[in-house]
Write a protein that holds these residues in place. Sequence first.
Motif, PDB file in Angstrom:
ATOM      1  N   LEU A  16       0.859  -1.185   0.000  1.00 31.54           N
ATOM      2  CA  LEU A  16       0.000   0.000   0.000  1.00 31.54           C
ATOM      3  C   LEU A  16       0.896   1.236   0.000  1.00 31.54           C
ATOM      4  N   ARG A  17       0.829   2.038  -1.060  1.00 33.68           N
ATOM      5  CA  ARG A  17       1.706   3.195  -1.198  1.00 33.68           C
ATOM      6  C   ARG A  17       0.876   4.468  -1.387  1.00 33.68           C
ATOM      7  N   PRO A  18       1.371   5.613  -0.868  1.00 38.76           N
ATOM      8  CA  PRO A  18       0.574   6.852  -0.891  1.00 38.76           C
ATOM      9  C   PRO A  18      -0.023   7.217  -2.247  1.00 38.76           C
ATOM     10  N   PRO A  19       0.678   7.077  -3.377  1.00 37.09           N
ATOM     11  CA  PRO A  19       0.038   7.477  -4.646  1.00 37.09           C
ATOM     12  C   PRO A  19      -1.221   6.665  -4.972  1.00 37.09           C
ATOM     13  N   HIS A  20      -1.395   5.531  -4.298  1.00 35.78           N
ATOM     14  CA  HIS A  20      -2.546   4.668  -4.596  1.00 35.78           C
ATOM     15  C   HIS A  20      -3.645   4.750  -3.535  1.00 35.78           C
ATOM     16  N   TYR A  21      -3.424   5.539  -2.482  1.00 35.88           N
ATOM     17  CA  TYR A  21      -4.398   5.554  -1.374  1.00 35.88           C
ATOM     18  C   TYR A  21      -5.818   5.812  -1.881  1.00 35.88           C
ATOM     19  N   ALA A  22      -5.983   6.904  -2.636  1.00 37.13           N
ATOM     20  CA  ALA A  22      -7.340   7.306  -3.045  1.00 37.13           C
ATOM     21  C   ALA A  22      -7.978   6.220  -3.906  1.00 37.13           C
ATOM     22  N   ALA A  23      -7.214   5.656  -4.833  1.00 34.89           N
ATOM     23  CA  ALA A  23      -7.778   4.643  -5.725  1.00 34.89           C
ATOM     24  C   ALA A  23      -8.129   3.365  -4.966  1.00 34.89           C
ATOM     25  N   VAL A  24      -7.299   2.992  -4.010  1.00 35.08           N
ATOM     26  CA  VAL A  24      -7.580   1.776  -3.237  1.00 35.08           C
ATOM     27  C   VAL A  24      -8.884   1.927  -2.462  1.00 35.08           C
ATOM     28  N   ILE A  25      -9.054   3.093  -1.836  1.00 37.40           N
ATOM     29  CA  ILE A  25     -10.263   3.314  -1.036  1.00 37.40           C
ATOM     30  C   ILE A  25     -11.504   3.398  -1.929  1.00 37.40           C
ATOM     31  N   ALA A  26     -11.344   4.036  -3.081  1.00 33.75           N
ATOM     32  CA  ALA A  26     -12.510   4.244  -3.953  1.00 33.75           C
ATOM     33  C   ALA A  26     -12.875   2.994  -4.738  1.00 33.75           C
ATOM     34  N   GLU A  27     -11.857   2.222  -5.139  1.00 31.43           N
ATOM     35  CA  GLU A  27     -12.103   1.148  -6.121  1.00 31.43           C
ATOM     36  C   GLU A  27     -12.032  -0.264  -5.551  1.00 31.43           C
ATOM     37  N   HIS A  28     -11.449  -0.410  -4.365  1.00 26.73           N
ATOM     38  CA  HIS A  28     -11.252  -1.758  -3.817  1.00 26.73           C
ATOM     39  C   HIS A  28     -10.703  -2.692  -4.889  1.00 26.73           C
ATOM     40  N   PRO A  29      -9.462  -2.478  -5.300  1.00 22.65           N
ATOM     41  CA  PRO A  29      -8.904  -3.257  -6.413  1.00 22.65           C
ATOM     42  C   PRO A  29      -8.864  -4.756  -6.097  1.00 22.65           C
ATOM     43  N   PHE A  34      -3.001  -6.315   1.589  1.00 21.75           N
ATOM     44  CA  PHE A  34      -2.011  -5.247   1.459  1.00 21.75           C
ATOM     45  C   PHE A  34      -0.961  -5.387   2.549  1.00 21.75           C
ATOM     46  N   GLU A  35       0.261  -5.031   2.175  1.00 27.67           N
ATOM     47  CA  GLU A  35       1.345  -4.907   3.151  1.00 27.67           C
ATOM     48  C   GLU A  35       1.647  -3.417   3.301  1.00 27.67           C
ATOM     49  N   VAL A  36       1.868  -2.968   4.542  1.00 22.33           N
ATOM     50  CA  VAL A  36       2.216  -1.567   4.770  1.00 22.33           C
ATOM     51  C   VAL A  36       3.540  -1.486   5.510  1.00 22.33           C
ATOM     52  N   ILE A  37       4.258  -0.387   5.289  1.00 17.97           N
ATOM     53  CA  ILE A  37       5.496  -0.135   6.020  1.00 17.97           C
ATOM     54  C   ILE A  37       5.107   0.362   7.410  1.00 17.97           C
ATOM     55  N   SER A  38       5.430  -0.409   8.435  1.00 17.13           N
ATOM     56  CA  SER A  38       4.938  -0.132   9.791  1.00 17.13           C
ATOM     57  C   SER A  38       5.233   1.298  10.214  1.00 17.13           C
ATOM     58  N   GLU A  39       6.474   1.739   9.972  1.00 14.94           N
ATOM     59  CA  GLU A  39       6.913   3.035  10.488  1.00 14.94           C
ATOM     60  C   GLU A  39       6.085   4.194   9.939  1.00 14.94           C
ATOM     61  N   ARG A  49      -3.258   6.909   9.223  1.00 12.39           N
ATOM     62  CA  ARG A  49      -4.019   5.946  10.037  1.00 12.39           C
ATOM     63  C   ARG A  49      -5.479   5.877   9.581  1.00 12.39           C
ATOM     64  N   ARG A  50      -6.018   7.020   9.120  1.00 15.64           N
ATOM     65  CA  ARG A  50      -7.391   7.006   8.614  1.00 15.64           C
ATOM     66  C   ARG A  50      -7.480   6.112   7.371  1.00 15.64           C
ATOM     67  N   VAL A  51      -6.503   6.272   6.483  1.00 11.80           N
ATOM     68  CA  VAL A  51      -6.465   5.438   5.275  1.00 11.80           C
ATOM     69  C   VAL A  51      -6.349   3.966   5.652  1.00 11.80           C
ATOM     70  N   ALA A  90      -4.023  -2.064  17.098  1.00 11.86           N
ATOM     71  CA  ALA A  90      -5.038  -1.280  16.386  1.00 11.86           C
ATOM     72  C   ALA A  90      -5.406  -1.901  15.040  1.00 11.86           C
ATOM     73  N   VAL A  91      -4.427  -2.483  14.371  1.00 16.41           N
ATOM     74  CA  VAL A  91      -4.627  -2.944  12.987  1.00 16.41           C
ATOM     75  C   VAL A  91      -4.999  -4.425  12.909  1.00 16.41           C
ATOM     76  N   GLU A  92      -4.599  -5.188  13.919  1.00 22.13           N
ATOM     77  CA  GLU A  92      -4.776  -6.643  13.891  1.00 22.13           C
ATOM     78  C   GLU A  92      -4.236  -7.221  12.580  1.00 22.13           C
ATOM     79  N   PRO A  93      -2.932  -7.085  12.363  1.00 18.01           N
ATOM     80  CA  PRO A  93      -2.353  -7.591  11.112  1.00 18.01           C
ATOM     81  C   PRO A  93      -2.313  -9.112  11.106  1.00 18.01           C
ATOM     82  N   ALA A  94      -2.265  -9.659   9.895  1.00 23.41           N
ATOM     83  CA  ALA A  94      -2.120 -11.109   9.778  1.00 23.41           C
ATOM     84  C   ALA A  94      -0.782 -11.535  10.369  1.00 23.41           C
TER      85      ALA A  94
END
Length: 288
Positions: A16-29, A34-39, A49-51, A90-94
């Motif tokens: 999950l990368r910032p340039p794709h945030y809006a599209a991921v939320i809007a389109e549910h590809p 998704f993997e996120v960089i924890s830091e 955190r909202r995203v 908070a996230v309950e990651p796999a």
Amino acid sequence: MDGFSGFPHLGHGIGLRPPHYAAVIAEHPPVDWFEVISENFMVEGGNPRRVLRQVREHYPIVLHGVSLSLGSVDPVDEAYLDRLAALAAAVEPAWISDHLCWSSFGGHTAHDLWPLPFTEESLDHVVRRVERVQERLGRRILVENVSSYVQFASSQLTEWEFLAALAERADCGLLLDVNNVYVSARNHGFSAEVFLQGIPRDRVGQYHLAGHSDHGTHLLDTHDHPICDPVWELYRSAVRRFGPVATLIERDDHIPPLGEVVAESHRAAEIEASITGTTAPVGHVAWR
Ligand SMILES: [Fe+2]
């Protein structure tokens, strides 16, 4: 047994990368997770955190860190572990992963993932640190092989022997970065296939696939290119050896439109399906 016990085959995901945030939320590809960089998500509140909350409502999430510095001789950063544990609550990651490397010394932290000397002494050291991390987090972690450009004359073990021993002794899993195996194999002149053969079948909980830059004399692990054919070939070998394991496309620079990264994820799913004879699970969220 395929994969690592307790680490389900999530299917095929992307970072999950910032340039794709809006599209991921809007389109549910149509990706499985998704993997996120924890830091990037450790500060409570704010847009990241909202995203993440919104994405988590629809997909499994895995936390991938770059700051554990498992090989450092500095004390384990307990404050960092506290923040990571809070994020996990908070996230309950796999699951949670980080790298077999060091990136801090004398209290100074860099953003590089430096390789270790593969000695019995450093193995003892990293085993203790992984055990401490797992104790604090209350779960087993996955440790990833990094790309490297230098080797230590003092190494007594190969990288794969070190990883296998670490997984066994610390009772952790391994995140097998197929691109990193390829990059290090080319840079140091060992066989990537021999590396795979040296990794225990039942310890691999996840794969990474990524692109790199070819500088002629060496390969650089830049995550800024599409995955190249030899890395796809090595992925085939990994699936033959380790079976179907959760697979993640990493892209960190020159980030293309979301659809291109999703397409690489689908290609990985097709390769897995062609080898295992199963139906590619992409787009079906089988686990939450
Ligand atoms: Fe990776």
